[in-house]
Design a protein around this motif. Structure first.
Motif, PDB file in Angstrom:
ATOM      1  N   PRO A   3      14.386 -17.630 -10.252  1.00 51.11           N
ATOM      2  CA  PRO A   3      13.810 -18.549  -9.273  1.00 51.11           C
ATOM      3  C   PRO A   3      14.874 -19.319  -8.499  1.00 51.11           C
ATOM      4  CG  PRO A   3      13.595 -19.463 -11.476  1.00 51.11           C
ATOM      5  CD  PRO A   3      14.214 -18.101 -11.637  1.00 51.11           C
ATOM      6  N   TYR A   4      14.506 -19.698  -7.294  1.00 55.66           N
ATOM      7  CA  TYR A   4      15.375 -20.568  -6.502  1.00 55.66           C
ATOM      8  C   TYR A   4      14.536 -21.369  -5.515  1.00 55.66           C
ATOM      9  CZ  TYR A   4      15.234 -16.953  -2.766  1.00 55.66           C
ATOM     10  OH  TYR A   4      14.847 -16.057  -1.798  1.00 55.66           O
ATOM     11  N   PHE A   5      15.043 -22.558  -5.163  1.00 57.60           N
ATOM     12  CA  PHE A   5      14.382 -23.441  -4.221  1.00 57.60           C
ATOM     13  C   PHE A   5      15.077 -23.360  -2.859  1.00 57.60           C
ATOM     14  CE2 PHE A   5      13.554 -25.438  -8.359  1.00 57.60           C
ATOM     15  CZ  PHE A   5      12.182 -25.688  -8.283  1.00 57.60           C
ATOM     16  N   VAL A   6      14.285 -23.442  -1.793  1.00 59.80           N
ATOM     17  CA  VAL A   6      14.811 -23.479  -0.431  1.00 59.80           C
ATOM     18  C   VAL A   6      14.291 -24.747   0.249  1.00 59.80           C
ATOM     19  CG1 VAL A   6      14.864 -22.369   1.832  1.00 59.80           C
ATOM     20  CG2 VAL A   6      14.927 -20.970  -0.247  1.00 59.80           C
ATOM     21  N   VAL A   7      15.220 -25.576   0.732  1.00 60.02           N
ATOM     22  CA  VAL A   7      14.866 -26.784   1.477  1.00 60.02           C
ATOM     23  C   VAL A   7      15.282 -26.551   2.929  1.00 60.02           C
ATOM     24  CG1 VAL A   7      15.046 -29.291   1.588  1.00 60.02           C
ATOM     25  CG2 VAL A   7      15.440 -28.115  -0.591  1.00 60.02           C
ATOM     26  N   ALA A   8      14.318 -26.617   3.838  1.00 63.26           N
ATOM     27  CA  ALA A   8      14.606 -26.285   5.241  1.00 63.26           C
ATOM     28  C   ALA A   8      13.675 -27.066   6.159  1.00 63.26           C
ATOM     29  CB  ALA A   8      14.429 -24.786   5.478  1.00 63.26           C
ATOM     30  N   SER A   9      14.013 -27.072   7.427  1.00 62.84           N
ATOM     31  CA  SER A   9      13.160 -27.684   8.440  1.00 62.84           C
ATOM     32  C   SER A   9      11.807 -26.980   8.476  1.00 62.84           C
ATOM     33  CB  SER A   9      13.832 -27.577   9.813  1.00 62.84           C
ATOM     34  OG  SER A   9      12.923 -27.908  10.846  1.00 62.84           O
ATOM     35  N   LYS A  10      10.753 -27.748   8.746  1.00 62.49           N
ATOM     36  CA  LYS A  10       9.428 -27.150   8.886  1.00 62.49           C
ATOM     37  C   LYS A  10       9.377 -26.200  10.086  1.00 62.49           C
ATOM     38  CE  LYS A  10       6.878 -30.952   6.713  1.00 62.49           C
ATOM     39  NZ  LYS A  10       5.921 -32.077   6.928  1.00 62.49           N
TER      40      LYS A  10
ATOM     41  N   PRO B  48      22.507 -21.805   9.171  1.00 63.44           N
ATOM     42  CA  PRO B  48      23.602 -22.161   8.252  1.00 63.44           C
ATOM     43  C   PRO B  48      22.998 -22.576   6.924  1.00 63.44           C
ATOM     44  CG  PRO B  48      23.303 -23.862   9.933  1.00 63.44           C
ATOM     45  CD  PRO B  48      22.439 -22.714  10.323  1.00 63.44           C
ATOM     46  N   THR B  49      23.377 -21.899   5.865  1.00 65.59           N
ATOM     47  CA  THR B  49      22.713 -22.069   4.566  1.00 65.59           C
ATOM     48  C   THR B  49      23.752 -22.306   3.474  1.00 65.59           C
ATOM     49  OG1 THR B  49      20.890 -20.649   5.263  1.00 65.59           O
ATOM     50  CG2 THR B  49      21.187 -20.947   2.892  1.00 65.59           C
ATOM     51  N   LEU B  50      23.472 -23.310   2.639  1.00 65.57           N
ATOM     52  CA  LEU B  50      24.351 -23.630   1.514  1.00 65.57           C
ATOM     53  C   LEU B  50      23.619 -23.309   0.221  1.00 65.57           C
ATOM     54  CD1 LEU B  50      26.930 -24.822   0.306  1.00 65.57           C
ATOM     55  CD2 LEU B  50      25.862 -27.086   0.464  1.00 65.57           C
ATOM     56  N   LEU B  51      24.182 -22.406  -0.561  1.00 67.92           N
ATOM     57  CA  LEU B  51      23.626 -21.987  -1.849  1.00 67.92           C
ATOM     58  C   LEU B  51      24.421 -22.633  -2.972  1.00 67.92           C
ATOM     59  CD1 LEU B  51      22.034 -20.169  -3.848  1.00 67.92           C
ATOM     60  CD2 LEU B  51      23.586 -18.290  -3.224  1.00 67.92           C
ATOM     61  N   TYR B  52      23.725 -23.386  -3.833  1.00 64.12           N
ATOM     62  CA  TYR B  52      24.382 -24.084  -4.949  1.00 64.12           C
ATOM     63  C   TYR B  52      23.811 -23.583  -6.269  1.00 64.12           C
ATOM     64  CZ  TYR B  52      26.192 -27.814  -7.918  1.00 64.12           C
ATOM     65  OH  TYR B  52      26.848 -28.511  -8.908  1.00 64.12           O
ATOM     66  N   ALA B  53      24.685 -23.414  -7.278  1.00 61.93           N
ATOM     67  CA  ALA B  53      24.246 -23.030  -8.616  1.00 61.93           C
ATOM     68  C   ALA B  53      25.317 -23.449  -9.619  1.00 61.93           C
ATOM     69  CB  ALA B  53      23.994 -21.527  -8.695  1.00 61.93           C
TER      70      ALA B  53
ATOM     71  N   VAL C 251      19.861 -24.470  -0.662  1.00 62.60           N
ATOM     72  CA  VAL C 251      19.257 -23.607  -1.674  1.00 62.60           C
ATOM     73  C   VAL C 251      19.819 -23.954  -3.049  1.00 62.60           C
ATOM     74  CG1 VAL C 251      18.895 -21.226  -2.431  1.00 62.60           C
ATOM     75  CG2 VAL C 251      19.009 -21.758   0.020  1.00 62.60           C
ATOM     76  N   LEU C 252      18.928 -24.126  -4.020  1.00 58.76           N
ATOM     77  CA  LEU C 252      19.323 -24.364  -5.408  1.00 58.76           C
ATOM     78  C   LEU C 252      18.819 -23.206  -6.252  1.00 58.76           C
ATOM     79  CD1 LEU C 252      20.570 -26.377  -7.494  1.00 58.76           C
ATOM     80  CD2 LEU C 252      18.245 -27.241  -7.833  1.00 58.76           C
TER      81      LEU C 252
ATOM     82  N   VAL D  26      20.176 -13.737  -5.537  1.00 57.99           N
ATOM     83  CA  VAL D  26      19.616 -14.812  -4.724  1.00 57.99           C
ATOM     84  C   VAL D  26      20.195 -14.751  -3.311  1.00 57.99           C
ATOM     85  CG1 VAL D  26      19.438 -17.319  -4.429  1.00 57.99           C
ATOM     86  CG2 VAL D  26      19.142 -16.304  -6.702  1.00 57.99           C
ATOM     87  N   ALA D  27      21.529 -14.568  -3.221  1.00 58.55           N
ATOM     88  CA  ALA D  27      22.177 -14.477  -1.903  1.00 58.55           C
ATOM     89  C   ALA D  27      21.596 -13.314  -1.100  1.00 58.55           C
ATOM     90  CB  ALA D  27      23.684 -14.308  -2.073  1.00 58.55           C
ATOM     91  N   GLU D  28      21.436 -12.170  -1.739  1.00 57.34           N
ATOM     92  CA  GLU D  28      20.896 -10.994  -1.042  1.00 57.34           C
ATOM     93  C   GLU D  28      19.445 -11.203  -0.640  1.00 57.34           C
ATOM     94  OE1 GLU D  28      23.749  -7.652  -3.219  1.00 57.34           O
ATOM     95  OE2 GLU D  28      21.821  -8.223  -4.110  1.00 57.34           O
ATOM     96  N   ASP D  29      18.695 -11.923  -1.461  1.00 54.35           N
ATOM     97  CA  ASP D  29      17.301 -12.202  -1.138  1.00 54.35           C
ATOM     98  C   ASP D  29      17.194 -13.137   0.070  1.00 54.35           C
ATOM     99  OD1 ASP D  29      14.688 -11.430  -2.117  1.00 54.35           O
ATOM    100  OD2 ASP D  29      14.340 -13.550  -2.564  1.00 54.35           O
ATOM    101  N   LEU D  30      18.095 -14.110   0.141  1.00 53.35           N
ATOM    102  CA  LEU D  30      18.131 -15.005   1.302  1.00 53.35           C
ATOM    103  C   LEU D  30      18.413 -14.221   2.586  1.00 53.35           C
ATOM    104  CD1 LEU D  30      20.223 -17.937  -0.227  1.00 53.35           C
ATOM    105  CD2 LEU D  30      17.823 -18.074   0.456  1.00 53.35           C
ATOM    106  N   ILE D  31      19.303 -13.254   2.455  1.00 52.65           N
ATOM    107  CA  ILE D  31      19.661 -12.436   3.623  1.00 52.65           C
ATOM    108  C   ILE D  31      18.525 -11.485   3.994  1.00 52.65           C
ATOM    109  CG2 ILE D  31      21.254 -10.654   4.448  1.00 52.65           C
ATOM    110  CD1 ILE D  31      23.421 -12.043   2.680  1.00 52.65           C
ATOM    111  N   SER D  32      17.903 -10.863   2.977  1.00 50.53           N
ATOM    112  CA  SER D  32      16.816  -9.913   3.261  1.00 50.53           C
ATOM    113  C   SER D  32      15.603 -10.613   3.852  1.00 50.53           C
ATOM    114  CB  SER D  32      16.416  -9.153   1.993  1.00 50.53           C
ATOM    115  OG  SER D  32      15.794 -10.027   1.064  1.00 50.53           O
ATOM    116  N   LYS D  33      15.372 -11.873   3.478  1.00 43.81           N
ATOM    117  CA  LYS D  33      14.269 -12.646   4.041  1.00 43.81           C
ATOM    118  C   LYS D  33      14.627 -13.221   5.416  1.00 43.81           C
ATOM    119  CE  LYS D  33      11.698 -14.223  -0.044  1.00 43.81           C
ATOM    120  NZ  LYS D  33      12.200 -13.303  -1.051  1.00 43.81           N
TER     121      LYS D  33
END
Length: 693
Positions: free
Chosen positions: A449-456, A465-470, A498-499, A531-538
């Protein structure tokens, strides 16, 4: 014969050192305060500061971050001792901080009248030392005296001084422990239990005390009575007093590895070993029920108690070797115990279900545990901040998520009542943003699982521009939390945050952590890439617009990520990291982490560690992103040489990098709000430059 053996040992030692020097040309950077090493730091710092402080966003981010860190609207988190609430506070006027207290009644009124006990700024100026407050422990039951721990520059090693809170002064000729890792606590007014550096041969290879002693007032520390001693290859040895109503127990622990220990209780001057699993964790005691968390299945008394369960044992029976076990909770595959704590008569258990917190109150009656759920907000992170475990069922807990500012609640575990004590103000307009939870399929089919926080209004066009933290280690769960700094510096500038809840952490209990231990470590990195690849594929982002960030073990994570999969990322923030995994166990506290990573001195274990050790996998003529490393000279947990040596090697290979080493700050990286704001401005200016342009 003995002389021959000694000479032979010395020859082997110098040969091994010579070999290490030839294999690693940057060992000189391990000399923390070496003249040559500090000159290297100075040059790299200047290059980074000159570049990043000129970025358009830098000054605005710095000013706003400092405003947030210094805000008087922040919540003064409580620590309860009898009729007083204690708090440590830093702001614009108190740069290094003040330790203060208010009466419990005054604090509960919502407008506490604070009495300053120690002013760290005045003390630092007087002593010409950059003191950092590291906590205080009081003398039961009056709590008129405290043992105050102070660090020089923020490291883990502290010196301990005895303090009279009524006189607001350190006690002349009171208890004093010189700078050391470890510490001491009161047994009574004239007796301490101490585990510190007592001199040659008293520390483990991990840099922690291996002896525990009882020290009487008015006698030299060196003459304290030895009660327990571990081996030099242990992680640590420690002692503490455990109270259960009118009963008190002198407890001892011998940390064999980071995850295994032997537990003892001292009865009539004899140490009795408790028959518990060596990886079980003692979480406290209540009404003679010893609270224990299981990290693996336990077969005892004809029953099997499942991994991840929270159980209790009749403590007096356990001392005699009997196992009278009661199950508090046995989590399912989507649930884990985050923490447990006690009030005077109740047990508080914080659970995670699909990475969302739930808080329960447990009562022990007629040999059974029953529970009630606390009516706390849903879909966020709950933390129990303070309990009045000796005098009442009063407790404080906080709730937060990515978009809801932290709120502190005051509650009573006896009647399950609660009310808002104080909420943080909104440091950014959260109404413009949304939070979504996704799952990525890892290489073995596990859903991460991962969370995405973004503008509506975000458009999934691959350009965000996306920052992935883990983090991914040490059974530490990564939970939603509110950050005014991230909101202003990143979200308000068009960034997506993204967390990721990758394995190695504790989001789904001990197994989620153990799946990534030692030789299984690669799965942690694979989860991160999934997770990184999923962010890109989406099309939330693209590799050109994707940055990653991590600190400590998370610094290792992102160090591995950009050396193994450089094509996935365009920016990397690598903070207080482990990177030289060949020598990590020889640097500061590194030996204590072999339970997590393995022992690189064993060829069979170095075989799998060597495959991901970032320092050893930097290759020439690769296309690495320009990495931003930062660390602290005063970090006495993860050696600053990890970052220094990585920067030196990458520079040697011709790769441009950014490097900032804060002279103080310890493993946290900073000690004052100004330092925190500076580091925030440096890293977010870098991220905006690399990912947004």
């Amino acid at each position: 014969m003995t002389k021959t053996i000694l000479l032979f040992s010395l020859l082997i030692f110098y040969q091994s050192m010579s070999q290490a020097q030839s294999e690693d040309p940057y060992l000189w950077l391990e000399e923390v305060n070496g003249e040559k090493a500090l000159e290297f730091v100075k040059q790299k710092n200047e290059m980074t500061i000159n570049k990043l402080t000129r970025e358009k966003a830098y000054q605005k981010i710095y000013d706003k971050s400092l405003e947030i860190y210094n805000s008087n609207e922040r919540i003064a988190m409580p620590a309860i001792y009898d009729q007083f609430v204690y708090n440590f506070w830093q702001d614009k006027e108190h740069v290094r901080g003040i330790w203060r207290r208010a009466t419990k009644a005054s604090y509960l009124s919502g407008n506490p009248s604070w009495d300053i006990l120690i002013d760290l700024d005045e003390m630092s100026k007087k002593d010409n030392v950059k003191w950092v407050f590291k906590g205080a422990g009081g003398l039961y039951p009056k709590y008129d005296r405290f043992l105050v721990s102070l660090s020089k520059g923020g490291g883990d090693a502290t010196e301990t001084r005895e303090f009279d809170v009524n006189k607001k002064a350190f006690i002349e000729d009171g208890f004093f422990i010189p700078e050391s890792k470890g510490g001491g606590s009161y047994l009574d007014e004239n007796t301490l239990i101490v585990s510190v550096d007592f001199g040659e041969g008293t520390m483990t290879t991990s840099g922690y005390p291996r002896q525990v002693k009882i020290w009487k007032r008015g006698t030299p520390l060196k003459d304290a009575q030895l009660v327990m001693e571990g081996d030099s290859t242990d992680v640590s040895a420690y002692g503490y007093l455990m109270r259960d109503g009118e009963n008190k127990y002198l407890m001892f622990g011998r940390g064999i590895t980071f995850y295994t220990r032997s537990n003892f209780v001292r009865i009539d001057s004899k140490l009795i070993k408790l028959s518990l699993q060596d990886d079980a964790s003692i979480n406290g005691i209540l009404n003679n029920q010893l609270i224990v968390e299981l990290k693996s299945d336990w077969n005892v008394g004809g029953n099997t108690y499942k991994q991840g369960s929270l159980i209790s044992l009749d403590f007096k029976a356990l001392i005699t070797g009997e196992h009278r076990v009661s199950v508090i909770i046995q989590p399912d595959e989507f649930t884990s115990v985050t923490s447990s704590s006690t009030t005077k008569t109740k047990l508080l258990v914080n659970l995670l279900t699909n990475v969302k917190s739930e808080l329960y109150i447990y009562s022990f009656d007629n040999g059974m545990w029953t529970r009630k759920k606390v009516n706390a907000p849903d879909f966020g992170n709950i933390a129990v901040n303070a309990t009045d475990d000796e005098f009442s069922d009063l407790y404080f807990f906080s709730f937060t998520n990515f978009l809801a500012p932290s709120t502190l609640y005051v509650a009573d575990a006896n009647d399950n009542s609660m009310k808002v004590y104080k909420s943080l103000p909104s440091f950014f307009d959260a109404s413009k943003f949304k939070v979504e939870q996704y799952k990525a399929k890892s290489t073995d089919g596990t859903l991460v699982p991962y969370f995405v926080v973004a503008s509506k209004n975000v458009k999934y066009d691959g350009k965000n521009p996306t920052l992935l933290y883990a983090y991914g280690g040490f059974e530490v769960p990564m939970l939603p939390s509110y950050s005014g700094v991230i909101g202003n510096a990143w979200l308000e500038n068009g960034g997506v945050y993204v967390l990721a809840n990758i394995r190695g952490g504790g989001e789904f209990g001990p197994k989620w952590h153990q799946d990534g231990l030692k030789e299984k470590r690669q799965i942690v990195f694979n989860d991160f890439y999934a997770v990184a690849e999923d962010l890109i594929s989406k099309k939330i982002t693209s590799s050109k617009n994707l940055g990653i960030s991590g600190g400590s073990n998370g610094g290792l994570l992102v160090g591995v990520a950009f050396t193994q999969r450089p094509e996935l990322f365009n920016a990397v923030v690598c903070a207080v990291p482990l990177l030289d995994m060949k020598r990590f166990n020889h640097l500061l506290a590194g030996a204590s982490w072999m339970g997590e990573y393995g022992d690189p001195d064993k060829p069979e274990e170095w075989k799998y560690i060597s495959k991901y050790s970032p320092y050893h996998n930097v290759k020439q003529k690769s296309k690495y992103p320009e990495v931003f490393f930062y660390t602290s000279t005063r970090d006495d947990r993860v050696h600053p040489a990890h970052a220094r040596k990585m920067v030196a090697r990458m520079t040697e290979f011709g790769y441009p990098v950014y490097y900032f080493e804060n002279i103080e700050g310890g493993h946290a990286g900073s000690s004052t709000n100004d330092q925190r704001a500076k580091i925030a401005a440096l890293q977010f200016s870098y991220l905006l430059m690399k990912l947004k342009g």
